[in-house]
Design a protein around this motif. Sequence first.
Motif: not given
Length: 190
Positions: A147-153, A155-158, A176-179
Motif C-alpha cells: 500500500r505504501e509503495a502504491d501510494a508513493a507511486y 502520488n508521484h504520477l499525479m 525508482d518508485l515504479r520499480q
Amino acid sequence: MSAAELMHRASVAGVEMAVSQEGRLKLRADFEPPAELLAELTAHKVEIIAALSAANDPIPSSAWLYRVARLLGIHPAVLLEGGHLEPHDLVELAGTDAGLVAYTIRASPAWINRPQRSDQPVEVHAAEELKPQHTVHTAATASDAWREADAAYTNHLMSCRACHAATGRYCAAGADLRQRYNNTPMETSE
C-alpha cells in the motif's frame, strides 16, 4: 385482486414473469405453481402485461427478486415475508443492481437479527465436490508495504509532468518508485 397483488403471489410461488417482444406474457417456474394461481394469471393476463410494460422494467421484477434472494442464499418468499422487501419495491427497484440491494439488505439490522428458518434445506457437499479456495488479492487485502509503495507511486504520477504511465515514460524518481511498486509483494509473508 389487483395485478400487483397477483404478481406478488406469483413471485412468492416462484413464478417469473416477462413480456416477450411480441407482447405476450411468459411465465417460468422451477416447480409447477398451483392450478388456481395459473388460472388467475391467465384471467388477469392483460392487466399483468400492462403493469409489467408500464413499469418499463428491463428485467421482470420476479426475476430480479429471485436474483436478490439467490445472492442472499434464501427463497424469495423470505424477503417478502420478513419485510426485507415490500411488494412496491419489486416495481421500483427491479431495474437496479441486485448485488447492491442484497448488500444493503445484508447490512441492515433487521437482516442481521432475523430469526433463522429451520425449513431451509441444508446443502451437503461431498468431499470430492468441494473446490479449493483461492484468495483474491486486492488493495483491501494487500500488505502495508504494498500500500505504501502504491501510494508513493500514484502520488508521484499525479504530480509529475514528466511521468506518463500509459506510455511507460518516467523521470528518474518515477522509475525508482515504479520499480519499488513492482517488486513489493501484495500478500504479506507469514
